[in-house]
Design an enzyme around this catalytic site. Structure first.
Site, PDB file in Angstrom:
ATOM      1  N   LYS A 111       0.919  -1.180   0.066  1.00 61.75           N
ATOM      2  CA  LYS A 111       0.216   0.009   0.101  1.00 61.75           C
ATOM      3  C   LYS A 111       0.721   1.267  -0.003  1.00 61.75           C
ATOM      4  O   LYS A 111       0.279   2.263  -0.690  1.00 61.75           O
ATOM      5  CB  LYS A 111      -1.093   0.027   1.287  1.00 61.75           C
ATOM      6  CG  LYS A 111      -1.934  -0.760   1.252  1.00 61.75           C
ATOM      7  CD  LYS A 111      -3.330  -0.428   2.043  1.00 61.75           C
ATOM      8  CE  LYS A 111      -4.521  -1.374   1.832  1.00 61.75           C
ATOM      9  NZ  LYS A 111      -5.727  -1.001   2.760  1.00 61.75           N
ATOM     10  N   LYS A 194      -4.703  -8.965  -7.077  1.00 57.46           N
ATOM     11  CA  LYS A 194      -6.014  -9.059  -6.211  1.00 57.46           C
ATOM     12  C   LYS A 194      -7.098  -8.245  -6.688  1.00 57.46           C
ATOM     13  O   LYS A 194      -6.969  -7.060  -7.201  1.00 57.46           O
ATOM     14  CB  LYS A 194      -5.646  -8.945  -4.919  1.00 57.46           C
ATOM     15  CG  LYS A 194      -6.944  -9.224  -3.893  1.00 57.46           C
ATOM     16  CD  LYS A 194      -6.372  -9.037  -2.508  1.00 57.46           C
ATOM     17  CE  LYS A 194      -6.929  -7.500  -1.882  1.00 57.46           C
ATOM     18  NZ  LYS A 194      -7.080  -7.389  -0.540  1.00 57.46           N
ATOM     19  N   LYS A 197     -11.072  -3.160  -4.412  1.00 57.47           N
ATOM     20  CA  LYS A 197     -12.238  -2.038  -4.295  1.00 57.47           C
ATOM     21  C   LYS A 197     -11.466  -0.818  -4.777  1.00 57.47           C
ATOM     22  O   LYS A 197     -11.967   0.166  -5.319  1.00 57.47           O
ATOM     23  CB  LYS A 197     -12.741  -1.683  -2.901  1.00 57.47           C
ATOM     24  CG  LYS A 197     -13.223  -2.806  -2.009  1.00 57.47           C
ATOM     25  CD  LYS A 197     -13.839  -2.044  -0.708  1.00 57.47           C
ATOM     26  CE  LYS A 197     -13.890  -2.911   0.493  1.00 57.47           C
ATOM     27  NZ  LYS A 197     -12.735  -2.606   1.134  1.00 57.47           N
TER      28      LYS A 197
HETATM   29  P1  AMP Z   1     -10.740  -4.979   2.114  1.00 54.12           P
HETATM   30  O1  AMP Z   1     -11.502  -4.892   0.812  1.00 54.12           O
HETATM   31  O2  AMP Z   1      -9.345  -5.026   2.189  1.00 54.12           O
HETATM   32  O3  AMP Z   1     -11.578  -4.160   3.209  1.00 54.12           O
HETATM   33  O4  AMP Z   1     -11.036  -6.462   2.716  1.00 54.12           O
HETATM   34  C1  AMP Z   1     -12.184  -6.954   3.357  1.00 54.12           C
HETATM   35  C2  AMP Z   1     -12.358  -8.520   3.501  1.00 54.12           C
HETATM   36  O5  AMP Z   1     -12.661  -8.960   1.959  1.00 54.12           O
HETATM   37  C3  AMP Z   1     -11.146  -9.162   3.960  1.00 54.12           C
HETATM   38  O6  AMP Z   1     -11.598 -10.290   4.634  1.00 54.12           O
HETATM   39  C4  AMP Z   1     -10.329  -9.479   2.671  1.00 54.12           C
HETATM   40  O7  AMP Z   1      -9.487 -10.622   2.950  1.00 54.12           O
HETATM   41  C5  AMP Z   1     -11.563  -9.882   1.689  1.00 54.12           C
HETATM   42  N1  AMP Z   1     -10.817  -9.863   0.403  1.00 54.12           N
HETATM   43  C6  AMP Z   1     -10.805  -8.625  -0.058  1.00 54.12           C
HETATM   44  N2  AMP Z   1     -10.439  -8.788  -1.607  1.00 54.12           N
HETATM   45  C7  AMP Z   1     -10.586 -10.068  -1.788  1.00 54.12           C
HETATM   46  C8  AMP Z   1     -10.361 -10.541  -2.885  1.00 54.12           C
HETATM   47  N3  AMP Z   1      -9.858 -10.403  -4.006  1.00 54.12           N
HETATM   48  N4  AMP Z   1     -10.452 -11.999  -2.818  1.00 54.12           N
HETATM   49  C9  AMP Z   1     -10.886 -12.790  -1.538  1.00 54.12           C
HETATM   50  N5  AMP Z   1     -11.098 -11.984  -0.597  1.00 54.12           N
HETATM   51  C10 AMP Z   1     -11.022 -10.656  -0.588  1.00 54.12           C
END
Ligand code: AMP
Ligand code: TRP
Length: 328
Positions: A111, A194, A197
Protein backbone atom coordinates in the site's frame (compact mmCIF):
# COMPACT_ATOMS: atom_id res chain seq x y z
CA UNK A 1 -17.53 -18.90 20.45
CA UNK A 2 -16.75 -15.34 19.36
CA UNK A 3 -16.21 -14.54 15.70
CA UNK A 4 -14.93 -11.15 14.60
CA UNK A 5 -14.34 -9.73 11.14
CA UNK A 6 -14.52 -6.45 9.28
CA UNK A 7 -14.37 -4.68 5.95
CA UNK A 8 -13.18 -1.16 5.24
CA UNK A 9 -15.85 1.24 3.98
CA UNK A 10 -13.80 2.39 1.03
CA UNK A 11 -15.00 2.17 -2.54
CA UNK A 12 -17.47 -0.45 -3.66
CA UNK A 13 -17.79 -3.86 -2.07
CA UNK A 14 -16.69 -6.39 -4.66
CA UNK A 15 -17.42 -10.05 -5.26
CA UNK A 16 -13.90 -10.55 -3.86
CA UNK A 17 -15.12 -9.25 -0.48
CA UNK A 18 -18.35 -11.16 -0.86
CA UNK A 19 -16.81 -14.53 -1.76
CA UNK A 20 -13.68 -14.14 0.35
CA UNK A 21 -15.40 -12.85 3.48
CA UNK A 22 -19.12 -12.03 3.68
CA UNK A 23 -20.47 -15.31 2.26
CA UNK A 24 -18.44 -17.16 4.85
CA UNK A 25 -19.78 -14.90 7.63
CA UNK A 26 -23.35 -15.66 6.63
CA UNK A 27 -22.60 -19.39 6.89
CA UNK A 28 -21.02 -18.99 10.32
CA UNK A 29 -23.87 -16.86 11.59
CA UNK A 30 -26.24 -19.80 10.99
CA UNK A 31 -24.66 -21.82 13.79
CA UNK A 32 -22.92 -19.20 15.94
CA UNK A 33 -24.47 -16.58 18.19
CA UNK A 34 -21.35 -14.61 19.01
CA UNK A 35 -20.62 -13.00 15.63
CA UNK A 36 -19.36 -9.44 15.40
CA UNK A 37 -19.11 -7.89 11.93
CA UNK A 38 -17.53 -4.49 11.96
CA UNK A 39 -17.33 -1.71 9.38
CA UNK A 40 -13.78 -0.62 10.01
CA UNK A 41 -13.91 3.11 9.34
CA UNK A 42 -10.94 3.88 11.60
CA UNK A 43 -8.89 1.64 9.32
CA UNK A 44 -10.25 3.43 6.25
CA UNK A 45 -8.72 6.78 7.22
CA UNK A 46 -5.18 5.36 7.15
CA UNK A 47 -5.29 6.66 3.58
CA UNK A 48 -7.04 9.97 2.73
CA UNK A 49 -10.85 9.74 2.43
CA UNK A 50 -13.39 12.31 1.34
CA UNK A 51 -15.56 12.76 4.49
CA UNK A 52 -18.87 12.77 2.62
CA UNK A 53 -17.96 9.73 0.56
CA UNK A 54 -16.81 7.92 3.70
CA UNK A 55 -20.21 8.49 5.35
CA UNK A 56 -21.96 7.12 2.27
CA UNK A 57 -19.63 4.12 2.14
CA UNK A 58 -20.32 3.23 5.80
CA UNK A 59 -24.05 3.08 5.09
CA UNK A 60 -23.62 1.15 1.83
CA UNK A 61 -21.32 -1.35 3.53
CA UNK A 62 -23.91 -1.92 6.25
CA UNK A 63 -26.60 -2.31 3.58
CA UNK A 64 -24.37 -4.80 1.74
CA UNK A 65 -23.86 -6.85 4.91
CA UNK A 66 -27.59 -7.01 5.59
CA UNK A 67 -28.52 -7.61 1.94
CA UNK A 68 -26.06 -10.51 1.82
CA UNK A 69 -27.72 -12.16 4.79
CA UNK A 70 -26.09 -10.76 7.92
CA UNK A 71 -28.74 -10.44 10.61
CA UNK A 72 -28.18 -7.25 12.60
CA UNK A 73 -30.37 -8.54 15.45
CA UNK A 74 -28.53 -11.82 15.86
CA UNK A 75 -25.00 -10.60 15.15
CA UNK A 76 -23.40 -7.33 16.23
CA UNK A 77 -22.92 -5.02 13.25
CA UNK A 78 -21.52 -1.51 13.79
CA UNK A 79 -18.88 0.93 12.62
CA UNK A 80 -15.59 0.80 14.50
CA UNK A 81 -15.18 4.51 15.26
CA UNK A 82 -18.34 4.44 17.41
CA UNK A 83 -16.58 2.16 19.92
CA UNK A 84 -13.58 4.15 21.15
CA UNK A 85 -12.12 1.17 23.02
CA UNK A 86 -10.70 -0.10 19.68
CA UNK A 87 -8.26 2.78 19.47
CA UNK A 88 -7.57 2.77 23.20
CA UNK A 89 -6.47 -0.86 23.08
CA UNK A 90 -4.54 -0.20 19.86
CA UNK A 91 -2.45 2.42 21.66
CA UNK A 92 -1.53 -0.05 24.41
CA UNK A 93 -0.65 -2.64 21.78
CA UNK A 94 1.45 -0.05 19.92
CA UNK A 95 3.55 0.16 23.05
CA UNK A 96 4.28 -3.58 23.20
CA UNK A 97 4.70 -4.30 19.48
CA UNK A 98 8.30 -4.28 18.21
CA UNK A 99 8.79 -2.18 15.07
CA UNK A 100 10.51 -5.19 13.51
CA UNK A 101 7.22 -7.05 13.45
CA UNK A 102 5.52 -4.21 11.57
CA UNK A 103 8.39 -4.04 9.08
CA UNK A 104 7.51 -7.55 7.96
CA UNK A 105 3.92 -6.70 6.98
CA UNK A 106 3.57 -7.14 3.24
CA UNK A 107 0.31 -5.17 2.96
CA UNK A 108 2.04 -2.02 4.23
CA UNK A 109 4.78 -2.48 1.65
CA UNK A 110 2.17 -2.91 -1.10
CA UNK A 111 0.00 0.00 0.00
CA UNK A 112 2.80 2.43 0.78
CA UNK A 113 4.55 1.59 -2.48
CA UNK A 114 7.57 3.65 -3.40
CA UNK A 115 6.46 6.56 -1.25
CA UNK A 116 7.06 4.84 2.07
CA UNK A 117 8.27 8.01 3.76
CA UNK A 118 5.03 9.80 2.90
CA UNK A 119 2.66 7.03 4.06
CA UNK A 120 0.82 7.85 7.28
CA UNK A 121 1.94 6.46 10.62
CA UNK A 122 -1.61 5.07 10.83
CA UNK A 123 -1.07 2.96 7.73
CA UNK A 124 2.11 1.59 9.29
CA UNK A 125 0.45 0.66 12.58
CA UNK A 126 -2.79 -0.50 10.91
CA UNK A 127 -2.14 -4.17 11.80
CA UNK A 128 -1.89 -3.18 15.48
CA UNK A 129 -5.37 -1.63 15.32
CA UNK A 130 -6.58 -4.80 13.63
CA UNK A 131 -5.11 -6.88 16.48
CA UNK A 132 -6.95 -4.61 18.92
CA UNK A 133 -10.25 -5.15 17.02
CA UNK A 134 -9.88 -8.90 17.32
CA UNK A 135 -8.56 -9.12 20.89
CA UNK A 136 -10.95 -6.50 22.29
CA UNK A 137 -13.67 -9.14 21.97
CA UNK A 138 -11.44 -12.15 22.72
CA UNK A 139 -12.40 -13.48 19.28
CA UNK A 140 -11.75 -17.18 18.74
CA UNK A 141 -12.08 -17.10 14.96
CA UNK A 142 -11.41 -14.46 12.33
CA UNK A 143 -12.95 -15.26 8.93
CA UNK A 144 -11.07 -13.25 6.29
CA UNK A 145 -9.50 -13.62 2.86
CA UNK A 146 -6.03 -15.10 2.44
CA UNK A 147 -4.48 -11.60 2.16
CA UNK A 148 -5.27 -10.98 5.85
CA UNK A 149 -3.55 -14.09 7.17
CA UNK A 150 -0.36 -12.27 8.10
CA UNK A 151 -2.33 -9.70 10.07
CA UNK A 152 -4.18 -12.37 12.04
CA UNK A 153 -0.84 -14.03 12.80
CA UNK A 154 0.42 -10.69 14.08
CA UNK A 155 -2.65 -10.46 16.34
CA UNK A 156 -1.60 -13.81 17.83
CA UNK A 157 1.93 -12.55 18.32
CA UNK A 158 0.65 -9.40 20.01
CA UNK A 159 -1.61 -11.49 22.29
CA UNK A 160 1.47 -13.51 23.27
CA UNK A 161 3.58 -10.38 23.79
CA UNK A 162 0.94 -8.86 26.06
CA UNK A 163 0.63 -12.05 28.12
CA UNK A 164 4.40 -12.28 28.53
CA UNK A 165 4.87 -8.61 29.35
CA UNK A 166 2.32 -8.72 32.15
CA UNK A 167 2.91 -12.34 33.08
CA UNK A 168 -0.71 -13.37 32.59
CA UNK A 169 -2.75 -15.74 30.42
CA UNK A 170 -5.19 -13.00 29.53
CA UNK A 171 -5.55 -13.10 25.73
CA UNK A 172 -6.10 -16.40 23.97
CA UNK A 173 -5.00 -17.03 20.39
CA UNK A 174 -7.45 -16.04 17.64
CA UNK A 175 -7.59 -18.40 14.70
CA UNK A 176 -7.49 -17.37 11.03
CA UNK A 177 -10.14 -19.04 8.90
CA UNK A 178 -10.88 -18.61 5.25
CA UNK A 179 -13.48 -19.77 2.74
CA UNK A 180 -12.79 -23.38 1.80
CA UNK A 181 -13.38 -22.96 -1.92
CA UNK A 182 -12.07 -19.46 -2.53
CA UNK A 183 -9.21 -17.76 -0.88
CA UNK A 184 -8.37 -15.11 -3.44
CA UNK A 185 -10.39 -13.62 -6.25
CA UNK A 186 -8.17 -11.91 -8.78
CA UNK A 187 -8.65 -8.84 -10.99
CA UNK A 188 -10.64 -9.38 -14.19
CA UNK A 189 -7.96 -7.45 -16.05
CA UNK A 190 -4.84 -9.02 -14.61
CA UNK A 191 -4.99 -12.51 -13.12
CA UNK A 192 -1.90 -11.93 -11.02
CA UNK A 193 -3.41 -8.99 -9.07
CA UNK A 194 -6.03 -9.23 -6.31
CA UNK A 195 -9.51 -7.97 -7.20
CA UNK A 196 -9.66 -4.78 -5.18
CA UNK A 197 -12.13 -2.03 -4.30
CA UNK A 198 -9.36 0.49 -4.79
CA UNK A 199 -8.20 -0.58 -8.27
CA UNK A 200 -8.40 2.48 -10.55
CA UNK A 201 -10.11 0.38 -13.23
CA UNK A 202 -13.76 -0.43 -12.47
CA UNK A 203 -13.55 -3.12 -15.19
CA UNK A 204 -11.15 -5.07 -12.95
CA UNK A 205 -13.89 -5.97 -10.47
CA UNK A 206 -17.57 -6.75 -10.03
CA UNK A 207 -19.23 -4.60 -7.40
CA UNK A 208 -22.24 -5.80 -5.43
CA UNK A 209 -24.05 -2.71 -6.73
CA UNK A 210 -23.34 -3.38 -10.44
CA UNK A 211 -26.44 -3.84 -12.58
CA UNK A 212 -26.90 -6.93 -14.74
CA UNK A 213 -25.67 -5.29 -17.95
CA UNK A 214 -22.52 -4.10 -16.23
CA UNK A 215 -21.83 -7.55 -14.79
CA UNK A 216 -22.34 -9.05 -18.22
CA UNK A 217 -20.05 -6.54 -19.91
CA UNK A 218 -17.30 -6.94 -17.32
CA UNK A 219 -17.21 -10.74 -17.63
CA UNK A 220 -17.40 -10.65 -21.43
CA UNK A 221 -14.49 -8.21 -21.51
CA UNK A 222 -12.53 -10.02 -18.80
CA UNK A 223 -9.01 -10.80 -20.01
CA UNK A 224 -8.42 -14.41 -21.05
CA UNK A 225 -5.73 -16.04 -23.17
CA UNK A 226 -5.58 -17.59 -26.61
CA UNK A 227 -5.13 -21.18 -25.42
CA UNK A 228 -7.88 -23.58 -26.59
CA UNK A 229 -10.33 -25.01 -24.09
CA UNK A 230 -11.18 -24.36 -20.45
CA UNK A 231 -8.83 -25.82 -17.90
CA UNK A 232 -7.31 -24.79 -14.60
CA UNK A 233 -3.66 -23.74 -14.42
CA UNK A 234 -2.95 -20.80 -12.16
CA UNK A 235 0.65 -20.46 -13.38
CA UNK A 236 0.09 -20.53 -17.13
CA UNK A 237 -3.51 -19.33 -17.30
CA UNK A 238 -4.15 -17.06 -14.30
CA UNK A 239 -7.15 -15.25 -15.82
CA UNK A 240 -9.06 -18.35 -16.95
CA UNK A 241 -8.25 -20.05 -13.65
CA UNK A 242 -9.62 -17.02 -11.81
CA UNK A 243 -12.91 -17.22 -13.72
CA UNK A 244 -13.13 -20.93 -12.88
CA UNK A 245 -12.46 -20.05 -9.25
CA UNK A 246 -15.26 -17.46 -9.27
CA UNK A 247 -17.58 -20.06 -10.80
CA UNK A 248 -16.59 -22.54 -8.09
CA UNK A 249 -17.08 -20.01 -5.30
CA UNK A 250 -20.58 -19.07 -6.43
CA UNK A 251 -21.78 -22.61 -7.09
CA UNK A 252 -19.84 -24.59 -4.49
CA UNK A 253 -18.84 -27.01 -7.29
CA UNK A 254 -15.33 -28.42 -7.42
CA UNK A 255 -12.80 -27.14 -9.98
CA UNK A 256 -12.63 -30.66 -11.47
CA UNK A 257 -16.41 -30.80 -11.98
CA UNK A 258 -16.44 -27.37 -13.63
CA UNK A 259 -13.57 -28.20 -15.98
CA UNK A 260 -15.29 -31.47 -16.88
CA UNK A 261 -18.55 -29.59 -17.59
CA UNK A 262 -16.79 -27.25 -20.02
CA UNK A 263 -14.45 -29.76 -21.71
CA UNK A 264 -15.85 -29.46 -25.18
CA UNK A 265 -17.33 -25.99 -24.84
CA UNK A 266 -16.12 -22.61 -26.05
CA UNK A 267 -14.88 -19.69 -24.05
CA UNK A 268 -18.00 -17.62 -24.74
CA UNK A 269 -20.30 -20.40 -23.50
CA UNK A 270 -18.27 -20.60 -20.32
CA UNK A 271 -18.47 -16.84 -19.85
CA UNK A 272 -22.22 -16.74 -20.49
CA UNK A 273 -22.87 -19.41 -17.86
CA UNK A 274 -20.65 -17.57 -15.43
CA UNK A 275 -22.55 -14.33 -16.08
CA UNK A 276 -25.87 -16.07 -15.37
CA UNK A 277 -24.56 -17.55 -12.14
CA UNK A 278 -23.19 -14.25 -10.88
CA UNK A 279 -26.36 -12.34 -11.76
CA UNK A 280 -28.59 -14.93 -10.09
CA UNK A 281 -26.83 -14.32 -6.78
CA UNK A 282 -25.92 -10.64 -7.03
CA UNK A 283 -29.11 -9.16 -8.46
CA UNK A 284 -31.25 -9.77 -5.34
CA UNK A 285 -28.44 -8.44 -3.16
CA UNK A 286 -28.13 -5.29 -5.26
CA UNK A 287 -31.87 -4.72 -5.13
CA UNK A 288 -31.88 -5.06 -1.35
CA UNK A 289 -28.94 -2.65 -1.00
CA UNK A 290 -30.83 -0.04 -3.02
CA UNK A 291 -33.98 -0.51 -0.90
CA UNK A 292 -32.06 -0.33 2.37
CA UNK A 293 -30.28 2.85 1.26
CA UNK A 294 -33.68 4.51 0.87
CA UNK A 295 -33.97 4.37 4.67
CA UNK A 296 -30.67 5.72 5.93
CA UNK A 297 -32.19 6.71 9.28
CA UNK A 298 -32.99 3.09 9.92
CA UNK A 299 -29.44 2.07 8.98
CA UNK A 300 -28.02 4.69 11.33
CA UNK A 301 -30.25 3.41 14.10
CA UNK A 302 -28.91 -0.13 13.54
CA UNK A 303 -25.33 1.16 13.81
CA UNK A 304 -26.12 3.05 17.01
CA UNK A 305 -27.85 0.14 18.74
CA UNK A 306 -25.19 -2.36 17.80
CA UNK A 307 -22.36 -0.04 18.79
CA UNK A 308 -23.90 0.09 22.25
CA UNK A 309 -23.85 -3.70 22.48
CA UNK A 310 -20.25 -3.84 21.25
CA UNK A 311 -19.30 -1.03 23.63
CA UNK A 312 -20.44 -3.01 26.66
CA UNK A 313 -18.27 -5.99 25.71
CA UNK A 314 -15.34 -3.75 24.80
CA UNK A 315 -15.51 -1.79 28.04
CA UNK A 316 -15.13 -4.95 30.11
CA UNK A 317 -11.92 -5.84 28.26
CA UNK A 318 -10.54 -2.31 28.48
CA UNK A 319 -11.13 -2.14 32.22
CA UNK A 320 -9.27 -5.41 32.72
CA UNK A 321 -6.45 -4.35 30.40
CA UNK A 322 -6.10 -0.97 32.13
CA UNK A 323 -5.70 -2.76 35.44
CA UNK A 324 -3.10 -5.20 34.05
CA UNK A 325 -1.12 -2.37 32.48
CA UNK A 326 -1.09 -0.39 35.73
CA UNK A 327 -3.42 2.49 34.91
CA UNK A 328 -5.47 3.88 37.78
P1 AMP B 1 -10.82 -5.06 2.19
O1 AMP B 1 -11.45 -4.86 0.85
O2 AMP B 1 -9.35 -5.02 2.13
O3 AMP B 1 -11.43 -4.22 3.28
O4 AMP B 1 -11.14 -6.59 2.58
C1 AMP B 1 -12.25 -7.02 3.33
C2 AMP B 1 -12.33 -8.53 3.38
O5 AMP B 1 -12.50 -9.06 2.07
C3 AMP B 1 -11.06 -9.21 3.92
O6 AMP B 1 -11.45 -10.36 4.65
C4 AMP B 1 -10.32 -9.60 2.68
O7 AMP B 1 -9.46 -10.68 2.91
C5 AMP B 1 -11.46 -9.97 1.75
N1 AMP B 1 -11.08 -9.75 0.36
C6 AMP B 1 -10.83 -8.55 -0.23
N2 AMP B 1 -10.51 -8.70 -1.53
C7 AMP B 1 -10.53 -10.04 -1.76
C8 AMP B 1 -10.28 -10.84 -2.90
N3 AMP B 1 -9.94 -10.29 -4.06
N4 AMP B 1 -10.40 -12.18 -2.78
C9 AMP B 1 -10.77 -12.75 -1.60
N5 AMP B 1 -11.02 -12.05 -0.48
C10 AMP B 1 -10.91 -10.71 -0.55
N1 TRP C 1 -7.62 -5.36 7.56
C1 TRP C 1 -8.84 -5.94 7.08
C2 TRP C 1 -8.89 -5.78 5.55
O1 TRP C 1 -8.39 -4.83 5.01
C3 TRP C 1 -10.05 -5.34 7.70
C4 TRP C 1 -10.05 -5.53 9.17
C5 TRP C 1 -9.77 -4.59 10.11
C6 TRP C 1 -10.32 -6.72 9.86
N2 TRP C 1 -9.86 -5.10 11.35
C7 TRP C 1 -10.19 -6.42 11.25
C8 TRP C 1 -10.63 -8.02 9.47
C9 TRP C 1 -10.35 -7.38 12.22
C10 TRP C 1 -10.80 -8.99 10.46
C11 TRP C 1 -10.66 -8.68 11.82
O2 TRP C 1 -9.47 -6.57 4.90
Amino acid sequence: MTIFSGIQPTGNITIGNYLGAIKNWVEMQKTENGCIFCIVDSHAITVPQDPNILKEAILTTLAAYIASGIDAEKSIVYNQSKVHQHTELAWIFNCITPIGWLNRMTQFKDKAGKNKEKASAGLYTYPVLMAADILLFHADKVPVGEDQKQHVELARDIAGAFNRRFDVEYFSMPEFITNKTTTRIMSLRDGTKKMSKSDPSDMSRINLTDDNDTISKKIRKATTDSIEGIYFDEEQRPEVSNLINIYAAFTGKSIAAIVEHFTSKQNNEFKQELIDIIIAEIQPIREKIIKLRQHDDHLKEILGKNAEKAGLLAEKTIQEVRDLVGFL
